[in-house]
Design a protein around this motif. Sequence first.
Motif, mmCIF file in Angstrom:
data_model
loop_
_atom_site.group_PDB
_atom_site.id
_atom_site.type_symbol
_atom_site.label_atom_id
_atom_site.label_comp_id
_atom_site.label_asym_id
_atom_site.label_seq_id
_atom_site.Cartn_x
_atom_site.Cartn_y
_atom_site.Cartn_z
ATOM 1 N N LEU A 5 6.002 -57.823 22.054
ATOM 2 C CA LEU A 5 4.656 -57.552 22.559
ATOM 3 C C LEU A 5 4.411 -56.050 22.724
ATOM 4 O O LEU A 5 3.318 -55.556 22.433
ATOM 5 C CB LEU A 5 4.434 -58.279 23.884
ATOM 6 C CG LEU A 5 4.337 -59.801 23.799
ATOM 7 C CD1 LEU A 5 4.153 -60.404 25.175
ATOM 8 C CD2 LEU A 5 3.208 -60.236 22.869
ATOM 9 N N GLU A 6 5.425 -55.344 23.179
ATOM 10 C CA GLU A 6 5.307 -53.888 23.295
ATOM 11 C C GLU A 6 4.999 -53.269 21.937
ATOM 12 O O GLU A 6 4.133 -52.398 21.812
ATOM 13 C CB GLU A 6 6.609 -53.318 23.856
ATOM 14 C CG GLU A 6 6.656 -51.799 23.957
ATOM 15 C CD GLU A 6 8.036 -51.290 24.349
ATOM 16 O OE1 GLU A 6 8.442 -50.246 23.818
ATOM 17 O OE2 GLU A 6 8.705 -51.947 25.170
ATOM 18 N N THR A 50 6.713 -70.109 15.928
ATOM 19 C CA THR A 50 6.822 -70.799 14.639
ATOM 20 C C THR A 50 5.570 -71.592 14.272
ATOM 21 O O THR A 50 5.492 -72.125 13.162
ATOM 22 C CB THR A 50 8.032 -71.758 14.640
ATOM 23 O OG1 THR A 50 7.891 -72.693 15.713
ATOM 24 C CG2 THR A 50 9.342 -70.984 14.802
ATOM 25 N N THR A 51 4.589 -71.684 15.169
ATOM 26 C CA THR A 51 3.321 -72.357 14.872
ATOM 27 C C THR A 51 2.164 -71.422 15.209
ATOM 28 O O THR A 51 2.332 -70.437 15.936
ATOM 29 C CB THR A 51 3.160 -73.652 15.689
ATOM 30 O OG1 THR A 51 3.070 -73.304 17.084
ATOM 31 C CG2 THR A 51 4.329 -74.601 15.473
ATOM 32 N N LEU A 52 0.984 -71.743 14.704
ATOM 33 C CA LEU A 52 -0.183 -70.927 15.017
ATOM 34 C C LEU A 52 -0.495 -70.969 16.508
ATOM 35 O O LEU A 52 -0.861 -69.948 17.106
ATOM 36 C CB LEU A 52 -1.395 -71.396 14.209
ATOM 37 C CG LEU A 52 -1.343 -71.202 12.685
ATOM 38 C CD1 LEU A 52 -2.649 -71.652 12.061
ATOM 39 C CD2 LEU A 52 -1.041 -69.758 12.316
ATOM 40 N N ARG A 53 -0.349 -72.139 17.133
ATOM 41 C CA ARG A 53 -0.607 -72.235 18.571
ATOM 42 C C ARG A 53 0.381 -71.373 19.355
ATOM 43 O O ARG A 53 -0.008 -70.628 20.257
ATOM 44 C CB ARG A 53 -0.521 -73.690 19.039
ATOM 45 C CG ARG A 53 -0.770 -73.837 20.546
ATOM 46 C CD ARG A 53 -0.569 -75.281 20.992
ATOM 47 N NE ARG A 53 -1.609 -76.140 20.498
ATOM 48 C CZ ARG A 53 -2.792 -76.293 21.077
ATOM 49 N NH1 ARG A 53 -3.078 -75.629 22.202
ATOM 50 N NH2 ARG A 53 -3.694 -77.111 20.570
ATOM 51 N N LEU A 58 1.602 -66.469 22.330
ATOM 52 C CA LEU A 58 2.442 -65.282 22.450
ATOM 53 C C LEU A 58 1.588 -64.016 22.511
ATOM 54 O O LEU A 58 1.872 -63.099 23.276
ATOM 55 C CB LEU A 58 3.419 -65.226 21.269
ATOM 56 C CG LEU A 58 4.470 -64.105 21.280
ATOM 57 C CD1 LEU A 58 5.774 -64.589 20.670
ATOM 58 C CD2 LEU A 58 3.984 -62.871 20.514
ATOM 59 N N LEU A 59 0.521 -63.977 21.702
ATOM 60 C CA LEU A 59 -0.323 -62.780 21.624
ATOM 61 C C LEU A 59 -1.315 -62.668 22.775
ATOM 62 O O LEU A 59 -1.892 -61.595 22.995
ATOM 63 C CB LEU A 59 -1.100 -62.769 20.305
ATOM 64 C CG LEU A 59 -0.297 -62.731 19.008
ATOM 65 C CD1 LEU A 59 -1.243 -62.668 17.814
ATOM 66 C CD2 LEU A 59 0.673 -61.561 18.974
ATOM 67 N N ALA A 60 -1.517 -63.753 23.506
ATOM 68 C CA ALA A 60 -2.555 -63.781 24.550
ATOM 69 C C ALA A 60 -2.457 -62.637 25.561
ATOM 70 O O ALA A 60 -3.488 -62.101 25.988
ATOM 71 C CB ALA A 60 -2.536 -65.126 25.264
ATOM 72 N N SER A 99 -3.436 -56.490 25.363
ATOM 73 C CA SER A 99 -4.733 -55.871 25.654
ATOM 74 C C SER A 99 -5.535 -55.698 24.373
ATOM 75 O O SER A 99 -6.748 -55.905 24.347
ATOM 76 C CB SER A 99 -4.534 -54.507 26.324
ATOM 77 O OG SER A 99 -3.887 -54.650 27.569
ATOM 78 N N THR A 100 -4.851 -55.319 23.294
ATOM 79 C CA THR A 100 -5.544 -55.175 22.022
ATOM 80 C C THR A 100 -5.902 -56.544 21.465
ATOM 81 O O THR A 100 -5.122 -57.498 21.566
ATOM 82 C CB THR A 100 -4.679 -54.411 20.995
ATOM 83 O OG1 THR A 100 -5.401 -54.338 19.749
ATOM 84 C CG2 THR A 100 -3.351 -55.096 20.730
ATOM 85 N N LYS A 101 -7.072 -56.644 20.890
ATOM 86 C CA LYS A 101 -7.509 -57.862 20.209
ATOM 87 C C LYS A 101 -7.519 -57.648 18.706
ATOM 88 O O LYS A 101 -8.132 -58.403 17.959
ATOM 89 C CB LYS A 101 -8.903 -58.291 20.703
ATOM 90 C CG LYS A 101 -8.965 -58.528 22.203
ATOM 91 C CD LYS A 101 -7.909 -59.525 22.675
ATOM 92 C CE LYS A 101 -7.873 -59.658 24.177
ATOM 93 N NZ LYS A 101 -6.702 -60.459 24.655
#
Length: 272
Positions: A134-135, A165-168, A173-175, A178-180
Amino acid sequence: MIRSAVTVSLVAEAQGGPFVFWYDLQAAAAQASRLGFDAIEIFPPGPEAIPAHAVTQLTSGLDLAVAAVGTGAGWVKHKLHLCQPEKSQRDAAKLFIRSMIEAAAAIGAPAIIGSMQGRWDAAVDRKTAVSYLLEGLEELGEFAEKNGQILIYEPLNRYETNLATTLRAASELLAPLSTKNVKLLADLFHMNIEETDLAVAIRTASDTIGHVHFVDSNRRAAGMGHMDYGPIAAALQEIKYDRYLSAEALALPDSVTAAEQTIHTFQKYFPR
Protein backbone atom coordinates in the motif's frame (compact mmCIF):
# COMPACT_ATOMS: atom_id res chain seq x y z
CA MET A 1 -15.57 2.17 -27.17
CA ILE A 2 -13.75 -1.00 -26.21
CA ARG A 3 -10.50 -1.31 -28.13
CA SER A 4 -8.20 -4.23 -28.99
CA ALA A 5 -4.52 -4.64 -28.14
CA VAL A 6 -1.86 -7.32 -28.40
CA THR A 7 1.25 -7.85 -26.28
CA VAL A 8 4.89 -7.77 -27.30
CA SER A 9 7.70 -8.75 -24.93
CA LEU A 10 11.23 -7.41 -25.28
CA VAL A 11 12.52 -9.24 -22.17
CA ALA A 12 14.76 -12.25 -22.75
CA GLU A 13 14.31 -13.42 -19.16
CA ALA A 14 10.55 -13.77 -19.77
CA GLN A 15 11.01 -16.26 -22.62
CA GLY A 16 8.08 -18.68 -22.71
CA GLY A 17 5.76 -16.30 -20.88
CA PRO A 18 2.29 -15.22 -22.02
CA PHE A 19 3.13 -12.70 -24.71
CA VAL A 20 1.96 -12.92 -28.31
CA PHE A 21 4.88 -11.19 -30.04
CA TRP A 22 8.54 -11.24 -29.04
CA TYR A 23 11.63 -9.04 -29.25
CA ASP A 24 11.06 -7.12 -32.50
CA LEU A 25 8.85 -4.14 -31.65
CA GLN A 26 8.75 -2.82 -35.21
CA ALA A 27 7.71 -6.17 -36.69
CA ALA A 28 5.16 -6.76 -33.93
CA ALA A 29 3.59 -3.34 -34.45
CA ALA A 30 3.41 -3.91 -38.21
CA GLN A 31 1.66 -7.26 -37.68
CA ALA A 32 -0.74 -5.75 -35.15
CA SER A 33 -1.65 -2.97 -37.58
CA ARG A 34 -2.09 -5.41 -40.47
CA LEU A 35 -4.47 -7.57 -38.43
CA GLY A 36 -6.58 -4.62 -37.31
CA PHE A 37 -5.57 -4.17 -33.66
CA ASP A 38 -6.00 -0.73 -32.14
CA ALA A 39 -2.88 -0.87 -29.96
CA ILE A 40 0.07 -2.81 -28.63
CA GLU A 41 0.97 -3.48 -25.00
CA ILE A 42 4.72 -3.48 -24.41
CA PHE A 43 6.71 -5.49 -21.86
CA PRO A 44 10.19 -3.87 -21.93
CA PRO A 45 13.34 -4.67 -19.94
CA GLY A 46 13.55 -1.03 -18.84
CA PRO A 47 12.62 2.52 -19.87
CA GLU A 48 15.56 2.75 -22.25
CA ALA A 49 13.87 0.15 -24.50
CA ILE A 50 10.89 2.39 -25.25
CA PRO A 51 12.28 5.82 -26.22
CA ALA A 52 9.34 8.15 -26.67
CA HIS A 53 10.24 9.63 -30.05
CA ALA A 54 11.00 6.29 -31.71
CA VAL A 55 7.95 4.48 -30.29
CA THR A 56 5.58 7.34 -31.09
CA GLN A 57 6.94 7.60 -34.62
CA LEU A 58 6.49 3.85 -35.09
CA THR A 59 2.96 3.59 -33.70
CA SER A 60 1.57 6.77 -35.22
CA GLY A 61 2.83 5.68 -38.61
CA LEU A 62 0.83 2.46 -38.24
CA ASP A 63 -2.25 4.11 -36.72
CA LEU A 64 -1.69 2.32 -33.41
CA ALA A 65 -1.70 3.41 -29.78
CA VAL A 66 0.19 1.94 -26.82
CA ALA A 67 -2.39 0.38 -24.51
CA ALA A 68 -0.10 -0.14 -21.51
CA VAL A 69 3.47 -0.85 -20.45
CA GLY A 70 4.34 -3.72 -18.12
CA THR A 71 6.83 -3.36 -15.26
CA GLY A 72 7.37 -7.09 -14.74
CA ALA A 73 11.00 -6.97 -15.86
CA GLY A 74 11.67 -5.43 -12.48
CA TRP A 75 10.98 -8.87 -11.05
CA VAL A 76 11.97 -11.35 -13.78
CA LYS A 77 15.16 -9.46 -14.70
CA HIS A 78 16.18 -7.55 -11.56
CA LYS A 79 14.43 -9.60 -8.81
CA LEU A 80 12.78 -6.55 -7.26
CA HIS A 81 9.29 -6.24 -5.80
CA LEU A 82 7.38 -3.99 -3.42
CA CYS A 83 7.16 -6.41 -0.47
CA GLN A 84 10.82 -7.28 0.01
CA PRO A 85 12.15 -7.15 3.59
CA GLU A 86 14.95 -4.66 2.99
CA LYS A 87 13.97 -1.02 2.54
CA SER A 88 16.76 -0.59 0.01
CA GLN A 89 15.19 -3.33 -2.12
CA ARG A 90 11.72 -1.79 -1.90
CA ASP A 91 13.15 1.62 -2.75
CA ALA A 92 14.91 0.13 -5.79
CA ALA A 93 11.64 -1.49 -6.86
CA LYS A 94 9.79 1.82 -6.57
CA LEU A 95 12.55 3.63 -8.46
CA PHE A 96 12.30 1.12 -11.31
CA ILE A 97 8.51 1.45 -11.45
CA ARG A 98 8.72 5.25 -11.38
CA SER A 99 11.07 5.13 -14.36
CA MET A 100 8.60 2.89 -16.20
CA ILE A 101 5.66 5.16 -15.35
CA GLU A 102 7.55 8.12 -16.83
CA ALA A 103 8.54 6.22 -19.96
CA ALA A 104 5.00 4.87 -20.44
CA ALA A 105 3.43 8.29 -19.92
CA ALA A 106 5.75 9.76 -22.56
CA ILE A 107 4.14 7.42 -25.12
CA GLY A 108 0.62 8.00 -23.80
CA ALA A 109 0.20 4.81 -21.80
CA PRO A 110 -0.30 3.67 -18.20
CA ALA A 111 2.05 1.28 -16.40
CA ILE A 112 1.01 -2.06 -14.93
CA ILE A 113 2.14 -3.50 -11.59
CA GLY A 114 1.73 -7.27 -11.70
CA SER A 115 4.58 -9.50 -10.58
CA MET A 116 6.36 -6.54 -8.97
CA GLN A 117 3.69 -6.41 -6.27
CA GLY A 118 5.44 -9.36 -4.57
CA ARG A 119 4.07 -11.63 -1.83
CA TRP A 120 4.32 -12.33 1.87
CA ASP A 121 6.50 -15.15 3.21
CA ALA A 122 8.58 -16.23 6.21
CA ALA A 123 10.66 -13.04 6.03
CA VAL A 124 7.70 -10.64 5.72
CA ASP A 125 4.33 -11.56 7.24
CA ARG A 126 1.06 -10.78 5.48
CA LYS A 127 0.18 -7.66 7.45
CA THR A 128 3.63 -6.17 6.87
CA ALA A 129 3.63 -7.12 3.18
CA VAL A 130 0.24 -5.44 2.67
CA SER A 131 1.51 -2.30 4.40
CA TYR A 132 4.58 -2.25 2.14
CA LEU A 133 2.43 -2.76 -0.96
CA LEU A 134 0.00 0.00 0.00
CA GLU A 135 2.87 2.36 0.74
CA GLY A 136 4.27 1.70 -2.73
CA LEU A 137 0.92 2.01 -4.50
CA GLU A 138 0.13 5.26 -2.70
CA GLU A 139 3.39 6.84 -3.80
CA LEU A 140 3.33 5.38 -7.31
CA GLY A 141 -0.34 6.12 -7.90
CA GLU A 142 0.26 9.78 -7.10
CA PHE A 143 3.37 9.80 -9.29
CA ALA A 144 1.40 8.32 -12.20
CA GLU A 145 -1.29 10.99 -11.75
CA LYS A 146 1.35 13.71 -11.95
CA ASN A 147 2.41 12.11 -15.24
CA GLY A 148 -1.16 12.19 -16.55
CA GLN A 149 -1.86 8.47 -16.35
CA ILE A 150 -3.58 5.95 -14.13
CA LEU A 151 -1.58 3.20 -12.46
CA ILE A 152 -2.85 -0.33 -13.05
CA TYR A 153 -2.66 -2.97 -10.31
CA GLU A 154 -3.15 -6.61 -11.32
CA PRO A 155 -4.60 -9.28 -9.02
CA LEU A 156 -2.83 -12.55 -9.87
CA ASN A 157 -3.83 -16.14 -9.27
CA ARG A 158 -2.83 -18.04 -6.13
CA TYR A 159 0.23 -19.58 -7.79
CA GLU A 160 1.73 -16.14 -8.54
CA THR A 161 0.82 -14.12 -5.44
CA ASN A 162 -0.73 -14.63 -2.01
CA LEU A 163 -1.92 -11.03 -1.64
CA ALA A 164 -5.05 -10.21 -3.70
CA THR A 165 -6.23 -12.93 -6.07
CA THR A 166 -9.75 -11.68 -6.97
CA LEU A 167 -11.13 -8.34 -8.11
CA ARG A 168 -13.09 -8.01 -4.86
CA ALA A 169 -10.02 -8.75 -2.73
CA ALA A 170 -7.99 -6.26 -4.77
CA SER A 171 -10.69 -3.60 -4.39
CA GLU A 172 -10.72 -4.15 -0.63
CA LEU A 173 -6.94 -4.04 -0.50
CA LEU A 174 -6.86 -0.69 -2.34
CA ALA A 175 -9.69 0.86 -0.31
CA PRO A 176 -7.41 2.51 2.33
CA LEU A 177 -5.41 4.40 -0.32
CA SER A 178 -5.80 8.17 -0.40
CA THR A 179 -5.09 8.20 -4.11
CA LYS A 180 -7.93 7.09 -6.36
CA ASN A 181 -5.60 6.86 -9.33
CA VAL A 182 -4.85 3.13 -8.95
CA LYS A 183 -7.16 0.99 -11.08
CA LEU A 184 -7.50 -2.78 -11.45
CA LEU A 185 -6.45 -5.09 -14.24
CA ALA A 186 -9.03 -7.79 -14.90
CA ASP A 187 -6.98 -10.63 -16.37
CA LEU A 188 -9.38 -13.30 -17.63
CA PHE A 189 -6.82 -16.10 -17.16
CA HIS A 190 -6.27 -15.31 -13.48
CA MET A 191 -9.99 -14.70 -13.01
CA ASN A 192 -10.83 -18.08 -14.52
CA ILE A 193 -8.82 -19.69 -11.72
CA GLU A 194 -9.98 -17.51 -8.82
CA GLU A 195 -13.44 -16.05 -9.52
CA THR A 196 -16.67 -18.03 -9.09
CA ASP A 197 -18.36 -15.98 -11.85
CA LEU A 198 -16.29 -13.74 -14.11
CA ALA A 199 -19.21 -11.58 -15.28
CA VAL A 200 -20.41 -10.97 -11.71
CA ALA A 201 -16.86 -10.09 -10.63
CA ILE A 202 -16.62 -7.55 -13.45
CA ARG A 203 -19.95 -5.97 -12.55
CA THR A 204 -18.99 -5.83 -8.88
CA ALA A 205 -15.61 -4.21 -9.61
CA SER A 206 -17.28 -1.87 -12.12
CA ASP A 207 -15.56 1.54 -12.17
CA THR A 208 -12.35 0.24 -10.58
CA ILE A 209 -11.37 -1.67 -13.75
CA GLY A 210 -8.78 0.17 -15.83
CA HIS A 211 -7.47 -2.57 -18.12
CA VAL A 212 -8.41 -6.09 -19.25
CA HIS A 213 -6.22 -8.97 -20.38
CA PHE A 214 -8.15 -10.81 -23.08
CA VAL A 215 -7.05 -14.42 -22.99
CA ASP A 216 -8.54 -17.89 -22.76
CA SER A 217 -8.82 -20.36 -19.88
CA ASN A 218 -5.59 -22.15 -20.86
CA ARG A 219 -3.66 -18.89 -21.36
CA ARG A 220 -3.81 -19.35 -25.09
CA ALA A 221 -5.37 -16.82 -27.43
CA ALA A 222 -9.04 -16.00 -26.91
CA GLY A 223 -11.05 -18.73 -28.63
CA MET A 224 -8.45 -21.46 -28.11
CA GLY A 225 -9.79 -22.64 -24.74
CA HIS A 226 -13.17 -23.04 -23.05
CA MET A 227 -13.85 -19.48 -21.87
CA ASP A 228 -17.45 -18.30 -22.34
CA TYR A 229 -17.03 -14.75 -23.62
CA GLY A 230 -20.72 -13.91 -24.05
CA PRO A 231 -21.41 -13.05 -20.38
CA ILE A 232 -18.03 -11.34 -20.06
CA ALA A 233 -18.70 -9.11 -23.07
CA ALA A 234 -22.16 -8.29 -21.76
CA ALA A 235 -20.77 -7.34 -18.34
CA LEU A 236 -18.06 -5.09 -19.83
CA GLN A 237 -20.62 -3.34 -22.00
CA GLU A 238 -23.01 -2.99 -19.06
CA ILE A 239 -20.41 -1.23 -16.91
CA LYS A 240 -19.53 0.96 -19.92
CA TYR A 241 -15.91 -0.17 -19.95
CA ASP A 242 -14.18 1.87 -22.67
CA ARG A 243 -10.51 0.97 -22.52
CA TYR A 244 -8.46 -1.91 -23.91
CA LEU A 245 -8.85 -5.68 -24.14
CA SER A 246 -5.23 -6.74 -24.53
CA ALA A 247 -4.07 -10.19 -25.56
CA GLU A 248 -1.61 -11.37 -22.91
CA ALA A 249 -1.53 -14.90 -24.27
CA LEU A 250 0.96 -17.62 -25.14
CA ALA A 251 2.33 -17.50 -28.68
CA LEU A 252 0.83 -20.88 -29.56
CA PRO A 253 0.98 -22.41 -32.06
CA ASP A 254 2.84 -19.28 -33.18
CA SER A 255 2.62 -15.53 -32.75
CA VAL A 256 0.71 -14.71 -35.93
CA THR A 257 -1.88 -17.46 -35.43
CA ALA A 258 -2.41 -16.40 -31.81
CA ALA A 259 -2.86 -12.78 -32.87
CA GLU A 260 -5.24 -13.73 -35.70
CA GLN A 261 -7.33 -15.85 -33.33
CA THR A 262 -7.46 -13.01 -30.80
CA ILE A 263 -8.69 -10.39 -33.23
CA HIS A 264 -11.23 -12.82 -34.68
CA THR A 265 -12.69 -13.47 -31.21
CA PHE A 266 -12.56 -9.78 -30.31
CA GLN A 267 -14.48 -8.81 -33.43
CA LYS A 268 -17.05 -11.53 -32.78
CA TYR A 269 -17.93 -10.28 -29.29
CA PHE A 270 -17.16 -6.58 -29.72
CA PRO A 271 -18.22 -5.73 -33.28
CA ARG A 272 -17.75 -2.17 -34.46
